[in-house]
Design an enzyme around this catalytic site. Structure first.
Site, PDB file in Angstrom:
ATOM      1  N   GLU A  94      -0.201   0.670   6.333  1.00  0.00           N
ATOM      2  CA  GLU A  94       0.475   1.815   5.695  1.00  0.00           C
ATOM      3  C   GLU A  94      -0.570   2.457   4.795  1.00  0.00           C
ATOM      4  OE1 GLU A  94       3.486   2.701   6.353  1.00  0.00           O
ATOM      5  OE2 GLU A  94       4.443   0.917   7.180  1.00  0.00           O
ATOM      6  N   LYS A 102      -1.489 -10.595  -1.774  1.00  0.00           N
ATOM      7  CA  LYS A 102      -2.355 -10.229  -2.898  1.00  0.00           C
ATOM      8  C   LYS A 102      -1.978  -8.850  -3.423  1.00  0.00           C
ATOM      9  CE  LYS A 102      -6.255  -8.068  -3.307  1.00  0.00           C
ATOM     10  NZ  LYS A 102      -6.050  -7.394  -4.598  1.00  0.00           N
ATOM     11  N   CYS A 110       2.324   7.995  -1.753  1.00  0.00           N
ATOM     12  CA  CYS A 110       1.701   8.357  -0.479  1.00  0.00           C
ATOM     13  C   CYS A 110       2.467   9.438   0.252  1.00  0.00           C
ATOM     14  CB  CYS A 110       1.561   7.110   0.381  1.00  0.00           C
ATOM     15  SG  CYS A 110       3.087   6.180   0.469  1.00  0.00           S
ATOM     16  N   GLU A 113      -6.938  13.309  -0.061  1.00  0.00           N
ATOM     17  CA  GLU A 113      -5.874  12.778  -0.905  1.00  0.00           C
ATOM     18  C   GLU A 113      -6.323  12.834  -2.368  1.00  0.00           C
ATOM     19  OE1 GLU A 113      -4.872   8.608  -0.288  1.00  0.00           O
ATOM     20  OE2 GLU A 113      -2.747   9.079  -0.254  1.00  0.00           O
TER      21      GLU A 113
HETATM   22  P1  NAD Z   1      -6.773   0.514  -2.163  1.00  0.00           P
HETATM   23  O1  NAD Z   1      -6.957   0.707  -0.703  1.00  0.00           O
HETATM   24  O2  NAD Z   1      -7.926   0.763  -3.049  1.00  0.00           O
HETATM   25  O3  NAD Z   1      -6.300  -0.980  -2.474  1.00  0.00           O
HETATM   26  C1  NAD Z   1      -5.163  -1.532  -1.844  1.00  0.00           C
HETATM   27  C2  NAD Z   1      -5.278  -3.045  -1.862  1.00  0.00           C
HETATM   28  O4  NAD Z   1      -6.386  -3.428  -1.047  1.00  0.00           O
HETATM   29  C3  NAD Z   1      -5.529  -3.644  -3.241  1.00  0.00           C
HETATM   30  O5  NAD Z   1      -4.794  -4.834  -3.381  1.00  0.00           O
HETATM   31  C4  NAD Z   1      -7.019  -3.940  -3.211  1.00  0.00           C
HETATM   32  O6  NAD Z   1      -7.403  -4.979  -4.083  1.00  0.00           O
HETATM   33  C5  NAD Z   1      -7.196  -4.355  -1.765  1.00  0.00           C
HETATM   34  N1  NAD Z   1      -8.564  -4.258  -1.247  1.00  0.00           N
HETATM   35  C6  NAD Z   1      -9.584  -3.485  -1.696  1.00  0.00           C
HETATM   36  N2  NAD Z   1     -10.686  -3.704  -0.956  1.00  0.00           N
HETATM   37  C7  NAD Z   1     -10.369  -4.621  -0.017  1.00  0.00           C
HETATM   38  C8  NAD Z   1     -11.070  -5.230   1.052  1.00  0.00           C
HETATM   39  N3  NAD Z   1     -12.357  -4.956   1.321  1.00  0.00           N
HETATM   40  N4  NAD Z   1     -10.412  -6.115   1.839  1.00  0.00           N
HETATM   41  C9  NAD Z   1      -9.119  -6.397   1.627  1.00  0.00           C
HETATM   42  N5  NAD Z   1      -8.389  -5.857   0.603  1.00  0.00           N
HETATM   43  C10 NAD Z   1      -9.008  -4.968  -0.188  1.00  0.00           C
HETATM   44  O7  NAD Z   1      -5.502   1.412  -2.541  1.00  0.00           O
HETATM   45  P2  NAD Z   1      -4.918   1.683  -3.992  1.00  0.00           P
HETATM   46  O8  NAD Z   1      -5.918   2.546  -4.699  1.00  0.00           O
HETATM   47  O9  NAD Z   1      -4.486   0.400  -4.597  1.00  0.00           O
HETATM   48  O10 NAD Z   1      -3.590   2.519  -3.633  1.00  0.00           O
HETATM   49  C11 NAD Z   1      -3.580   3.874  -3.386  1.00  0.00           C
HETATM   50  C12 NAD Z   1      -3.618   4.150  -1.901  1.00  0.00           C
HETATM   51  O11 NAD Z   1      -2.534   3.495  -1.255  1.00  0.00           O
HETATM   52  C13 NAD Z   1      -3.444   5.615  -1.572  1.00  0.00           C
HETATM   53  O12 NAD Z   1      -4.352   5.982  -0.573  1.00  0.00           O
HETATM   54  C14 NAD Z   1      -2.019   5.711  -1.061  1.00  0.00           C
HETATM   55  O13 NAD Z   1      -1.773   6.791  -0.215  1.00  0.00           O
HETATM   56  C15 NAD Z   1      -1.863   4.402  -0.384  1.00  0.00           C
HETATM   57  N6  NAD Z   1      -0.451   4.036  -0.244  1.00  0.00           N
HETATM   58  C16 NAD Z   1       0.128   4.129   0.988  1.00  0.00           C
HETATM   59  C17 NAD Z   1       1.473   3.813   1.152  1.00  0.00           C
HETATM   60  C18 NAD Z   1       2.133   3.915   2.502  1.00  0.00           C
HETATM   61  O14 NAD Z   1       3.229   3.389   2.651  1.00  0.00           O
HETATM   62  N7  NAD Z   1       1.535   4.537   3.494  1.00  0.00           N
HETATM   63  C19 NAD Z   1       2.223   3.393   0.056  1.00  0.00           C
HETATM   64  C20 NAD Z   1       1.600   3.300  -1.180  1.00  0.00           C
HETATM   65  C21 NAD Z   1       0.242   3.610  -1.314  1.00  0.00           C
END
Ligand code: NAD
Length: 496
Positions: A252, A177, A286, A383
């Site tokens: 991640e 997803k 990130c 962050e």
């Molecule tokens: P997010 O956590 O809001 O969403 C990530 C994904 O999780 C989306 O697809 C979202 O729809 C889904 N999601 C949301 N609620 C959920 C739930 N209850 N159950 C299952 N899935 C759910 O993150 P974002 O805002 O899309 O991305 C930014 C974040 O991602 C930042 O914190 C960034 O640091 C992190 N990030 C980390 C890495 C890494 O490799 N460590 C890489 C890229 C981004």
């Protein structure tokens, strides 16, 4: 993409899925206008997709490594051929500058896919041997099964590739997803994979909300491992959802990377590295440099140099190849970033450059440098995920390394020095999944990406990532042919 088009709610079993969920517009953050619209997938679609993935598992898991590798190699070629279209589509819903999409995202994805095409044929394990003297022991590395993946919006195509390719190379099938804001290139990837010869049902994509579709994937009894990239808060929810069935997880999560500049550093290099490291993808990375920790003798020149370079950055239309920095992902996210900077300013923190929302449409926010930032400030600890760099001074190496580690996160860090001993000490003592020396940001397919602490656990990319998608089975075969084995007497003795 200039006008609104419709797109599928998913790609399941090698075909487009018609969604029954809520209608959803995908927005171009540079204009605030919709570029595509669909009815999203639902939790029921997760059941269907997991069934389809499980049906496809037997054949894909038992396909020869050479066959799996050949399909991935074909997919890498298809992505390369479609590179310009993929880059344009990525820009249309992320707002990232086209140079970043064409020079970093797409070639990175092609290289990663090519890497896993080769790795599919190179599974490693302990040597088969007679460790007990009476048995032959061997190790089987077997695909873990159906993988449920959930990805964020900052690098939609790369994050999908990082999750899907090692899974497919290992012989797993996938239900992925993407983030609601950025589903387009992930759907295109799934279609390209089918065209490249990936059997139907091996790689399935579902759009949908995190609360419904994401949660249904993470908590599904038919999913064998959940791989998640996103925020730390949601990652912990995903882990709790997966725990209901005791499902393996790889997380991640967020980061708050320090960039430590020692007093012997090449100052010019550190200034350029800090600006590139802080502004990549509008800071929505990130591993982005977020906390510059600078030796006091270099401090004023560092602040002045970074501010000068940041002011010269060309922010604007992401489709223009002259643009350095596009908008943030959404107006809502821009407002969150802006509010954090406003609170810092209200708290007395010095805004050296940037820090105000520009007039006009789009979710733009300028490169922003905050100086003399105390360690308890919100912008220093949490962050921001925007083009915002904090800078603070240190007086000795112990203090610098203590500050670098003074965070719950542990994803990435950099140390800038020409002293070999300092570089070695920093790489040893900084608690992070990656420490760069005299650079900040580069990644390569051969090396792992992943964090410690609140940044999660497990690895993407590299041979290490295959471990997320493989089980280890010990096969122990008796080679004596003896029916009364010597060790049986420990359990029972025969009547005299
Ligand atoms: P997010 O956590 O809001 O969403 C990530 C994904 O999780 C989306 O697809 C979202 O729809 C889904 N999601 C949301 N609620 C959920 C739930 N209850 N159950 C299952 N899935 C759910 O993150 P974002 O805002 O899309 O991305 C930014 C974040 O991602 C930042 O914190 C960034 O640091 C992190 N990030 C980390 C890495 C890494 O490799 N460590 C890489 C890229 C981004």
């Amino acid at each position: 993409m200039t006008k609104t088009s419709s797109f599928a709610a998913g790609w399941v079993g090698g075909a487009e899925l018609v969604g029954a969920g809520p209608t959803h517009d995908v927005i171009d953050p540079a204009t605030g206008k919709a570029v595509a619209s669909t009815s999203l997938a639902t939790a029921q679609d997760v059941d269907t997709a997991v069934d389809v993935a499980r049906d496809a598992l037997r054949d894909w898991a038992s396909a020869t490594p050479a066959h799996r590798g050949a399909v991935l190699a074909e997919l890498a070629s298809a992505m390369s051929a479609a590179g310009d279209a993929l880059a344009a589509e990525e820009v249309s819903h992320t707002g990232k500058p086209i140079r970043l999409a064409t020079e970093f995202d797409v070639p990175g994805c092609v290289d990663n896919t090519t890497f896993f095409a080769g790795l599919a044929r190179n599974l490693e394990g302990k040597a088969t041997a007679e460790y007990s003297g009476e048995h032959t022991s061997s190790i089987r590395r077997e695909p873990v099964g159906v993988v449920g993946s959930i990805t964020p919006w900052n690098y939609p195509l790369q994050m999908a590739v990082w999750k899907v390719m090692p899974a497919l190379a290992a012989g797993c099938t996938v239900v992925l997803k993407p983030a609601e804001l950025t589903p387009l290139t992930t759907l295109t990837l799934a279609r390209l994979a089918s065209e490249a010869g990936l059997p139907d049902g091996v790689c399935n994509v579902l759009t949908g909300t995190g609360a419904e579709v994401g949660a249904a994937i993470a908590g599904h009894a038919g999913v064998d491992v959940v791989t998640f990239t996103g925020s730390t808060g949601v990652g912990r929810q995903v882990m709790a959802q997966a725990a209901v069935h005791g499902t393996r997880v790889q997380l991640e999560l967020g980061g708050k990377a320090p960039l430590v500049v020692f007093d012997d550093a090449d100052l010019e290099a550190a200034i350029h590295g800090a600006v590139a490291g802080a502004l990549i993808n509008s800071g929505q990375d990130c591993t982005a440099a977020t906390r510059a920790i600078v030796a006091r003798p270099l401090y004023d020149d560092f602040v002045a140099g970074v501010a000068e370079l940041m002011s010269a950055v060309r922010m604007g239309d992401p489709t223009d190849s002259a643009t350095d920095m596009g908008p943030l992902i959404s107006a809502a996210h821009r407002d969150k970033v802006s509010a954090m900077v406003d609170r810092a300013r209200d708290g007395g923190i010095r805004v050296v450059t940037g820090g105000t929302v520009p007039e006009g449409p789009g979710a733009f926010y300028p490169p922003t440098l905050l100086a003399d930032v105390p360690e308890d400030a919100e912008v220093y600890r949490d962050e921001v995920f925007g083009p915002v760099l904090t800078v603070s001074a240190f007086d000795d190496d112990d203090d610098a390394l203590r500050r670098a580690n003074d965070t719950v996160y542990g994803l990435a860090a950099s140390a800038w020095t020409r002293d070999l001993y300092r570089a070695q000490r920093a790489s040893r003592e900084i608690r992070a999944g990656c420490v760069w020396i005299n650079d900040h940001i580069p990644i390569i397919s051969e090396m792992p990406h992943g964090g410690v602490g609140a940044s999660g656990f497990g690895k993407d990319m590299s041979t290490y990532s295959l471990d997320e998608y493989l089980t280890i089975k010990h096969v122990m075969s008796d080679i004596t042919g003896v029916s009364q084995k010597p060790w049986h007497r420990t359990i029972f003795t025969l009547p005299q």
